[in-house]
Write a protein that holds these residues in place. Sequence first.
Motif, PDB file in Angstrom:
ATOM      1  N   GLY A 146       0.789  -1.229   0.000  1.00 51.27           N
ATOM      2  CA  GLY A 146       0.000   0.000   0.000  1.00 51.27           C
ATOM      3  C   GLY A 146       0.818   1.274   0.000  1.00 51.27           C
ATOM      4  O   GLY A 146       0.324   2.324   0.432  1.00 51.27           O
ATOM      5  N   SER A 177      -7.582   3.725  -6.026  1.00 47.35           N
ATOM      6  CA  SER A 177      -7.431   3.076  -4.718  1.00 47.35           C
ATOM      7  C   SER A 177      -7.302   4.118  -3.606  1.00 47.35           C
ATOM      8  O   SER A 177      -7.884   3.966  -2.523  1.00 47.35           O
ATOM      9  N   ASP A 180     -10.683   5.550  -2.943  1.00 49.50           N
ATOM     10  CA  ASP A 180     -11.500   4.648  -2.131  1.00 49.50           C
ATOM     11  C   ASP A 180     -11.168   4.797  -0.650  1.00 49.50           C
ATOM     12  O   ASP A 180     -12.061   4.773   0.204  1.00 49.50           O
ATOM     13  N   CYS A 181      -9.875   4.935  -0.350  1.00 45.31           N
ATOM     14  CA  CYS A 181      -9.443   5.083   1.051  1.00 45.31           C
ATOM     15  C   CYS A 181      -9.873   6.435   1.622  1.00 45.31           C
ATOM     16  O   CYS A 181     -10.328   6.518   2.766  1.00 45.31           O
ATOM     17  N   THR A 185     -12.349   7.509   4.952  1.00 41.63           N
ATOM     18  CA  THR A 185     -11.570   8.026   6.079  1.00 41.63           C
ATOM     19  C   THR A 185     -12.041   9.408   6.500  1.00 41.63           C
ATOM     20  O   THR A 185     -12.023   9.741   7.692  1.00 41.63           O
TER      21      THR A 185
END
Length: 258
Positions: A146, A177, A180-181, A185
Amino acid sequence: MTDPKALINNLSAALQASDITSGKSALNQLKIWMLEISLQDSPAESISLAATALELGALLSAADDDLDAFARNISQLKPYYDALSASTILVKTERKCHVLGLNLMHLLVDNRLSEFHAELELLSEEEAGTPFVSFPITLERQLMVGSYDEVLNAGRSVPDPSYNFFMENLMETVRDSIADCVEVTYKSLKLTDAVTMMKLESVEELQEYVQDKRDDWLVEGDMLTFQPPPVGSKAADIPSMKLISQSLSYATELERIV
Protein backbone atom coordinates in the motif's frame (compact mmCIF):
# COMPACT_ATOMS: atom_id res chain seq x y z
CA MET A 1 13.02 -12.27 -51.77
CA THR A 2 12.37 -10.77 -48.33
CA ASP A 3 15.43 -9.42 -46.54
CA PRO A 4 14.56 -9.65 -42.83
CA LYS A 5 17.64 -7.68 -41.75
CA ALA A 6 16.68 -4.74 -43.98
CA LEU A 7 13.09 -4.84 -42.73
CA ILE A 8 14.28 -4.93 -39.11
CA ASN A 9 16.43 -1.88 -39.80
CA ASN A 10 13.39 -0.14 -41.31
CA LEU A 11 11.26 -1.10 -38.31
CA SER A 12 13.89 0.12 -35.87
CA ALA A 13 14.28 3.41 -37.73
CA ALA A 14 10.50 3.93 -37.80
CA LEU A 15 10.31 3.27 -34.06
CA GLN A 16 13.08 5.78 -33.37
CA ALA A 17 11.28 8.35 -35.52
CA SER A 18 7.88 7.58 -33.92
CA ASP A 19 6.62 6.73 -37.40
CA ILE A 20 3.95 4.21 -36.34
CA THR A 21 2.51 3.71 -39.84
CA SER A 22 5.84 2.82 -41.45
CA GLY A 23 6.71 0.65 -38.47
CA LYS A 24 3.51 -1.35 -38.79
CA SER A 25 4.13 -1.85 -42.51
CA ALA A 26 7.64 -3.24 -41.88
CA LEU A 27 6.36 -5.42 -39.03
CA ASN A 28 3.61 -6.91 -41.19
CA GLN A 29 6.15 -7.85 -43.87
CA LEU A 30 8.36 -9.43 -41.23
CA LYS A 31 5.47 -11.49 -39.88
CA ILE A 32 4.79 -12.80 -43.39
CA TRP A 33 8.45 -13.81 -43.57
CA MET A 34 8.12 -15.56 -40.19
CA LEU A 35 5.48 -17.85 -41.67
CA GLU A 36 8.19 -19.25 -43.92
CA ILE A 37 10.55 -20.28 -41.12
CA SER A 38 10.28 -23.21 -38.74
CA LEU A 39 11.01 -23.00 -35.02
CA GLN A 40 12.36 -26.55 -35.11
CA ASP A 41 14.45 -26.53 -38.29
CA SER A 42 15.55 -22.94 -38.83
CA PRO A 43 19.03 -21.78 -37.80
CA ALA A 44 19.44 -19.82 -34.58
CA GLU A 45 20.18 -16.64 -36.55
CA SER A 46 16.75 -16.73 -38.22
CA ILE A 47 15.02 -17.40 -34.90
CA SER A 48 16.93 -14.50 -33.37
CA LEU A 49 15.90 -12.17 -36.22
CA ALA A 50 12.25 -13.16 -35.75
CA ALA A 51 12.49 -12.54 -32.00
CA THR A 52 14.10 -9.15 -32.62
CA ALA A 53 11.28 -8.22 -35.02
CA LEU A 54 8.63 -9.11 -32.44
CA GLU A 55 10.50 -7.25 -29.70
CA LEU A 56 10.45 -4.14 -31.88
CA GLY A 57 6.78 -4.86 -32.60
CA ALA A 58 6.03 -4.89 -28.87
CA LEU A 59 7.83 -1.57 -28.43
CA LEU A 60 5.94 -0.17 -31.41
CA SER A 61 2.62 -1.22 -29.85
CA ALA A 62 3.57 0.49 -26.59
CA ALA A 63 4.43 3.66 -28.52
CA ASP A 64 1.04 3.39 -30.24
CA ASP A 65 -0.75 2.96 -26.87
CA ASP A 66 -2.20 -0.31 -28.18
CA LEU A 67 -2.40 -2.85 -25.34
CA ASP A 68 -4.08 -5.52 -27.48
CA ALA A 69 -1.35 -5.39 -30.13
CA PHE A 70 1.29 -5.41 -27.39
CA ALA A 71 -0.19 -8.57 -25.87
CA ARG A 72 -0.32 -10.26 -29.30
CA ASN A 73 3.34 -9.50 -29.99
CA ILE A 74 4.36 -10.85 -26.58
CA SER A 75 2.33 -14.02 -27.15
CA GLN A 76 3.97 -14.54 -30.55
CA LEU A 77 7.42 -13.77 -29.12
CA LYS A 78 7.49 -16.36 -26.34
CA PRO A 79 7.94 -19.45 -28.59
CA TYR A 80 10.96 -17.79 -30.18
CA TYR A 81 12.48 -17.14 -26.77
CA ASP A 82 11.88 -20.80 -25.89
CA ALA A 83 13.52 -21.92 -29.13
CA LEU A 84 16.55 -19.71 -28.49
CA SER A 85 16.84 -21.07 -24.93
CA ALA A 86 16.81 -24.63 -26.27
CA SER A 87 19.37 -23.87 -28.97
CA THR A 88 22.87 -25.29 -28.61
CA ILE A 89 24.20 -21.91 -29.77
CA LEU A 90 23.86 -19.21 -27.11
CA VAL A 91 22.00 -16.31 -28.74
CA LYS A 92 20.73 -13.28 -26.84
CA THR A 93 18.47 -10.63 -28.29
CA GLU A 94 19.31 -7.03 -27.53
CA ARG A 95 15.91 -5.97 -26.19
CA LYS A 96 14.78 -9.06 -24.28
CA CYS A 97 14.96 -7.58 -20.76
CA HIS A 98 13.35 -4.36 -21.98
CA VAL A 99 10.38 -6.26 -23.42
CA LEU A 100 10.13 -8.61 -20.42
CA GLY A 101 9.94 -5.58 -18.15
CA LEU A 102 7.18 -4.02 -20.24
CA ASN A 103 5.25 -7.28 -20.14
CA LEU A 104 5.48 -7.30 -16.34
CA MET A 105 4.15 -3.73 -16.36
CA HIS A 106 1.25 -4.84 -18.55
CA LEU A 107 0.36 -7.67 -16.14
CA LEU A 108 0.63 -5.28 -13.19
CA VAL A 109 -1.70 -2.75 -14.83
CA ASP A 110 -4.24 -5.52 -15.52
CA ASN A 111 -3.88 -6.79 -11.92
CA ARG A 112 -2.94 -10.26 -13.25
CA LEU A 113 -0.69 -10.93 -10.29
CA SER A 114 -0.61 -14.72 -10.60
CA GLU A 115 0.70 -14.38 -14.17
CA PHE A 116 3.09 -11.67 -12.98
CA HIS A 117 4.68 -14.03 -10.47
CA ALA A 118 4.68 -16.89 -12.97
CA GLU A 119 6.72 -14.72 -15.34
CA LEU A 120 9.14 -13.88 -12.54
CA GLU A 121 9.81 -17.58 -12.01
CA LEU A 122 11.06 -17.83 -15.61
CA LEU A 123 13.62 -15.04 -15.24
CA SER A 124 17.29 -15.60 -14.57
CA GLU A 125 18.91 -13.73 -11.70
CA GLU A 126 20.75 -11.60 -14.23
CA GLU A 127 17.53 -10.66 -16.05
CA ALA A 128 15.69 -9.87 -12.82
CA GLY A 129 18.51 -7.54 -11.78
CA THR A 130 18.33 -5.30 -14.85
CA PRO A 131 16.67 -1.87 -14.42
CA PHE A 132 14.02 -2.81 -16.99
CA VAL A 133 12.83 -5.78 -14.91
CA SER A 134 13.63 -4.64 -11.37
CA PHE A 135 11.44 -1.54 -11.88
CA PRO A 136 8.09 -3.44 -12.16
CA ILE A 137 9.22 -5.87 -9.44
CA THR A 138 9.71 -2.93 -7.05
CA LEU A 139 6.37 -1.42 -8.10
CA GLU A 140 4.56 -4.67 -7.35
CA ARG A 141 6.06 -4.82 -3.86
CA GLN A 142 5.06 -1.22 -3.18
CA LEU A 143 1.51 -1.91 -4.32
CA MET A 144 1.25 -4.98 -2.11
CA VAL A 145 2.11 -2.98 1.03
CA GLY A 146 0.00 0.00 0.00
CA SER A 147 2.90 2.42 -0.56
CA TYR A 148 0.89 4.39 -3.08
CA ASP A 149 2.98 7.56 -2.70
CA GLU A 150 6.09 5.65 -3.74
CA VAL A 151 4.27 4.16 -6.74
CA LEU A 152 3.10 7.56 -7.91
CA ASN A 153 6.56 9.08 -7.41
CA ALA A 154 8.09 6.21 -9.40
CA GLY A 155 6.52 7.66 -12.52
CA ARG A 156 9.32 10.25 -12.53
CA SER A 157 12.08 7.63 -12.74
CA VAL A 158 11.02 5.10 -15.36
CA PRO A 159 13.92 3.16 -16.95
CA ASP A 160 12.76 4.06 -20.46
CA PRO A 161 10.10 6.36 -22.00
CA SER A 162 8.27 3.26 -23.30
CA TYR A 163 7.20 2.61 -19.68
CA ASN A 164 5.26 5.88 -19.48
CA PHE A 165 2.17 4.44 -21.17
CA PHE A 166 1.91 1.64 -18.62
CA MET A 167 2.71 3.97 -15.72
CA GLU A 168 -0.13 6.30 -16.73
CA ASN A 169 -2.56 3.39 -16.62
CA LEU A 170 -1.11 2.14 -13.33
CA MET A 171 -1.23 5.59 -11.73
CA GLU A 172 -4.89 5.86 -12.68
CA THR A 173 -5.55 2.57 -10.88
CA VAL A 174 -3.57 3.74 -7.84
CA ARG A 175 -5.47 7.04 -7.70
CA ASP A 176 -8.72 5.10 -7.69
CA SER A 177 -7.43 3.08 -4.72
CA ILE A 178 -6.41 6.27 -2.89
CA ALA A 179 -9.83 7.75 -3.61
CA ASP A 180 -11.50 4.65 -2.13
CA CYS A 181 -9.44 5.08 1.05
CA VAL A 182 -10.03 8.84 1.29
CA GLU A 183 -13.80 8.67 1.02
CA VAL A 184 -14.13 6.20 3.91
CA THR A 185 -11.57 8.03 6.08
CA TYR A 186 -12.86 11.60 5.82
CA LYS A 187 -16.29 13.19 5.80
CA SER A 188 -14.85 16.20 4.01
CA LEU A 189 -11.47 17.47 2.87
CA LYS A 190 -9.98 20.64 1.50
CA LEU A 191 -9.60 20.51 -2.27
CA THR A 192 -5.92 21.42 -2.02
CA ASP A 193 -5.32 18.55 0.44
CA ALA A 194 -7.10 16.11 -1.85
CA VAL A 195 -4.95 17.28 -4.77
CA THR A 196 -1.82 16.57 -2.72
CA MET A 197 -3.00 13.15 -1.53
CA MET A 198 -3.92 12.00 -5.01
CA LYS A 199 -0.77 13.44 -6.61
CA LEU A 200 -2.77 15.56 -9.04
CA GLU A 201 -1.46 18.74 -10.63
CA SER A 202 -4.27 21.16 -9.79
CA VAL A 203 -7.73 21.65 -8.29
CA GLU A 204 -9.08 21.72 -11.84
CA GLU A 205 -7.65 18.25 -12.49
CA LEU A 206 -9.27 17.03 -9.26
CA GLN A 207 -12.62 18.46 -10.35
CA GLU A 208 -12.31 16.64 -13.67
CA TYR A 209 -11.57 13.41 -11.81
CA VAL A 210 -14.64 13.92 -9.60
CA GLN A 211 -16.84 14.62 -12.62
CA ASP A 212 -15.58 11.57 -14.53
CA LYS A 213 -15.31 8.98 -11.77
CA ARG A 214 -16.81 10.15 -8.46
CA ASP A 215 -20.14 11.72 -9.18
CA ASP A 216 -21.22 11.06 -5.57
CA TRP A 217 -18.56 13.46 -4.27
CA LEU A 218 -19.64 17.06 -3.72
CA VAL A 219 -17.46 20.10 -4.40
CA GLU A 220 -18.64 22.95 -2.17
CA GLY A 221 -16.44 26.04 -2.23
CA ASP A 222 -12.93 24.94 -1.33
CA MET A 223 -14.13 21.72 0.30
CA LEU A 224 -14.71 18.22 -1.00
CA THR A 225 -17.53 16.34 0.73
CA PHE A 226 -17.86 12.57 0.47
CA GLN A 227 -21.19 10.81 0.36
CA PRO A 228 -21.24 7.93 2.88
CA PRO A 229 -21.10 4.55 1.09
CA PRO A 230 -24.05 2.22 1.63
CA VAL A 231 -23.41 -0.07 4.60
CA GLY A 232 -26.54 -2.24 4.32
CA SER A 233 -30.27 -1.76 4.38
CA LYS A 234 -32.28 -0.96 7.49
CA ALA A 235 -35.66 -2.44 8.29
CA ALA A 236 -37.29 0.88 7.44
CA ASP A 237 -35.84 0.65 3.96
CA ILE A 238 -37.62 -2.62 3.16
CA PRO A 239 -40.77 -2.02 1.06
CA SER A 240 -42.97 -4.16 3.32
CA MET A 241 -46.36 -3.09 1.93
CA LYS A 242 -45.20 -3.80 -1.60
CA LEU A 243 -43.96 -7.26 -0.59
CA ILE A 244 -47.22 -8.04 1.20
CA SER A 245 -49.20 -6.95 -1.84
CA GLN A 246 -47.06 -9.13 -4.12
CA SER A 247 -47.47 -12.14 -1.80
CA LEU A 248 -51.26 -11.79 -1.71
CA SER A 249 -51.30 -11.49 -5.50
CA TYR A 250 -49.22 -14.68 -5.86
CA ALA A 251 -51.51 -16.54 -3.41
CA THR A 252 -54.64 -15.45 -5.28
CA GLU A 253 -53.15 -16.49 -8.60
CA LEU A 254 -52.11 -19.87 -7.19
CA GLU A 255 -55.62 -20.48 -5.79
CA ARG A 256 -57.14 -19.62 -9.17
CA ILE A 257 -54.82 -22.12 -10.94
CA VAL A 258 -55.63 -24.91 -8.45
